[in-house]
Design an enzyme around this catalytic site. Structure first.
Site, PDB file in Angstrom:
ATOM      1  N   CYS A 193       0.780  -1.235  -0.010  1.00  0.00           N
ATOM      2  CA  CYS A 193      -0.122   0.033  -0.251  1.00  0.00           C
ATOM      3  C   CYS A 193       0.809   1.308  -0.053  1.00  0.00           C
ATOM      4  O   CYS A 193       2.006   1.270   0.280  1.00  0.00           O
ATOM      5  CB  CYS A 193      -0.974   0.043   1.190  1.00  0.00           C
ATOM      6  SG  CYS A 193      -1.863  -1.365   1.310  1.00  0.00           S
ATOM      7  N   GLY A 252       1.141  -1.652   5.713  1.00  0.00           N
ATOM      8  CA  GLY A 252       2.087  -2.482   6.711  1.00  0.00           C
ATOM      9  C   GLY A 252       1.045  -3.611   6.892  1.00  0.00           C
ATOM     10  O   GLY A 252       0.148  -3.979   5.955  1.00  0.00           O
ATOM     11  N   TYR A 290      13.863  -2.674  -4.286  1.00  0.00           N
ATOM     12  CA  TYR A 290      12.627  -3.056  -5.200  1.00  0.00           C
ATOM     13  C   TYR A 290      11.319  -2.044  -5.136  1.00  0.00           C
ATOM     14  O   TYR A 290      11.120  -1.452  -5.806  1.00  0.00           O
ATOM     15  CB  TYR A 290      12.221  -4.492  -5.453  1.00  0.00           C
ATOM     16  CG  TYR A 290      11.115  -4.833  -6.157  1.00  0.00           C
ATOM     17  CD1 TYR A 290      11.354  -4.602  -7.585  1.00  0.00           C
ATOM     18  CD2 TYR A 290      10.006  -5.084  -5.691  1.00  0.00           C
ATOM     19  CE1 TYR A 290      10.159  -4.965  -8.421  1.00  0.00           C
ATOM     20  CE2 TYR A 290       9.020  -5.367  -6.597  1.00  0.00           C
ATOM     21  CZ  TYR A 290       9.057  -5.425  -8.016  1.00  0.00           C
ATOM     22  OH  TYR A 290       7.782  -5.500  -8.633  1.00  0.00           O
TER      23      TYR A 290
END
Ligand code: SF4
Length: 485
Positions: free
Chosen positions: A19, A122, A261
């Site tokens: 998110c 998270g 990444y």
């Protein structure tokens, strides 16, 4: 935030951040700026987006499936309804079957003392245990999201005002969170005590902003103020910004994979530029694992900065030997069973004129299941490369993430199941090497051997999980899988 139940099916061979969050306080263009902020954070979640604004005593919510541009683009009726000078927004990575729409954030609830909207990046590692207890005590959940656990705990807190309720709730949760909350008078930002996921503070024309990454500030011309610190709660009101550290203090353990990444290369997170870190990882890789070759080519786009670093450190030329099609959506419909094996070609196509007869160093950011790596190696060979040496800009991914990144069960991770030589054979490469953990730390400017140096979360490589996983491991894993439509 992740889903707690639902059908699931892993669709890919890459890791996904779950998110992105954005919030702005006291700007007449709050919702339009939130749209732009979410657009810059699109890489952190592509399945759904939502915005909640506050205007004249009312919270207004627009939460829909799709990309930010499709939902809130020019002339969108959704954007027109979001009036007011306070807004928060959320990009969601993935959805779980029928429960998709009700899990779209920000989540909103009316509590004693007023409403609150929450956007969370998270994953909570005791959400199932807490949820079971809340349900037993009579709570009625509207979604399958772990974020709703925070809402229920906030609602049940006996503290006043609402900031203290939220802090009371956060003291009961475990796991990784960078969250933004909006009340009628406050914008609140909170980061878990280990600071696993990023959260930055910015400002635009006097209006404070909270966002997952600095690229969301850049797009609206906002100024970066600072990173929100691990364990910090910032409370923004019309009178200014207050900072609290209400949780037990821990040394920060920021997710090192953000540098490899997840974060956008033009973002600065935790004081480091992501692009520069990726390039240095490539340099480390070249120093640790050189090979006689004719050129370095990235698996685009994520392998590009590391390939540039590898090329610079090795003296080999950098070439775009694989071209990426940027118009491949997750909703792409396979034409038929018979031609399904062309899947990887939808996204990547080899540049035959560059590759024919060449010894190639192929750089990618990570290997998850290995099935995509195998297809790409084969594709480069089919295009005429005489040798393919695979170099990976991360250590072997051997363990699942429980802190907000969807990963397969560890038994589906190639590096968990195989040694280096076996992996090289599996993907069909002439040689295979990963950057070392020490090299990775060096690339982000830290000495892993120095006990006083900052540490990161590197659990998916090391198995050293900084935050306990109270939910049963198998179930906690399901929460990630449930996110993947
Ligand atoms: Fe990041 Fe890996 Fe830690 Fe997850 S386990 S937070 S992906 S370093």
């Amino acid at each position: 935030m992740t889903g707690l139940t639902g059908d699931f099916e892993l669709d890919g061979d890459t890791l996904h951040e779950e998110c992105g969050v954005f919030g702005i306080f006291g700007h007449p263009g709050a919702s339009a700026l939130t749209v732009l902020g979410l657009h810059a954070l699109q890489h952190r979640g592509q399945e759904a987006a939502g915005i909640v604004s506050y205007d004249k005593g009312q919270f207004i919510a627009e939460r829909h499936l799709g990309l930010v541009g499709d939902i809130f683009g020019k002339n969108s009726a959704h954007t027109a309804t979001l009036k007011g000078s306070f807004a928060i927004g959320h990009n969601r990575y993935s959805t779980a079957g029928g429960s998709a729409a009700r899990n779209i954030q920000p989540l909103f609830a009316d509590l004693t003392g007023g409403g609150i909207a929450i956007a969370h990046n998270g994953n909570l590692t005791n959400a199932r245990v807490l949820r079971a207890k809340l349900v037993q005590d009579g709570a009625i959940f509207q979604s399958t999201s772990d974020t709703e656990v925070i809402i229920h705990l906030t609602a049940r807190s006996s503290f006043v005002p609402v900031v203290d309720k939220l802090v009371d709730a956060l003291k009961q949760v475990e796991g990784a969170y960078s969250l933004i909350a909006l009340t009628s008078k406050k914008l609140i930002g909170a980061r878990d005590p280990w600071g696993v996921r990023p959260l930055v503070l910015g400002i635009l024309e006097g209006a404070p902003i909270l966002a997952s990454e600095t690229c969301a500030l850049d797009i609206i011309g906002a100024e970066f103020v600072r990173d929100v610190k691990p364990g910090e709660v910032v409370v923004i009101t019309k009178d200014g910004i207050e900072s609290y550290f209400p949780f037990q203090q821990h040394a920060g353990r920021f997710c090192v994979f953000e540098y490899i990444y997840f974060a956008r290369p033009d973002s600065n997170v935790e004081g480091r530029n992501v692009y520069a870190a990726r390039k240095r990882i490539g340099e480390q890789l070249a120093k640790e694992s050189p090979v006689a070759a004719d050129m370095v080519i990235p698996v685009p786009d994520s392998g590009v900065p590391a390939a540039l670093g590898y090329a610079a450190a090795s003296g080999l030329p950098f070439e775009f030997g694989i071209i990426r099609n940027h118009y491949v959506g997750r909703t792409f419909i396979e034409p038929s069973e018979g031609i399904r094996h062309f899947g990887v070609r939808r996204k990547h196509n080899p540049n035959r004129a560059i590759l024919a007869g060449k010894r190639v160093v192929l750089i990618d950011d990570s290997i998850v299941r290995g099935t995509t790596s195998k297809k790409i190696v084969q594709m480069v060979r089919d295009a005429g490369a005489s040798e393919v040496h695979f170099r990976v800009a991360s250590p072997p991914t051997k363990h699942s993430c429980f802190y907000g990144v969807d990963t397969p069960n560890e038994h589906a991770l190639l590096a968990h199941e195989m040694g280096l030589d076996e992996m090289a054979r599996f993907i069909g490469a002439d040689s295979l090497a990963f950057v070392s953990m020490d090299g990775l730390y060096r690339a982000v400017g830290e000495d892993r051997r120095d006990p006083s140096a900052p540490r990161f979360c590197d659990a998916c490589f090391s198995g050293d999980y900084p935050i306990r996983v109270t939910d049963p491991m198998e179930n906690a894993q399901l929460s990630f899988l449930a996110e993947v439509a």
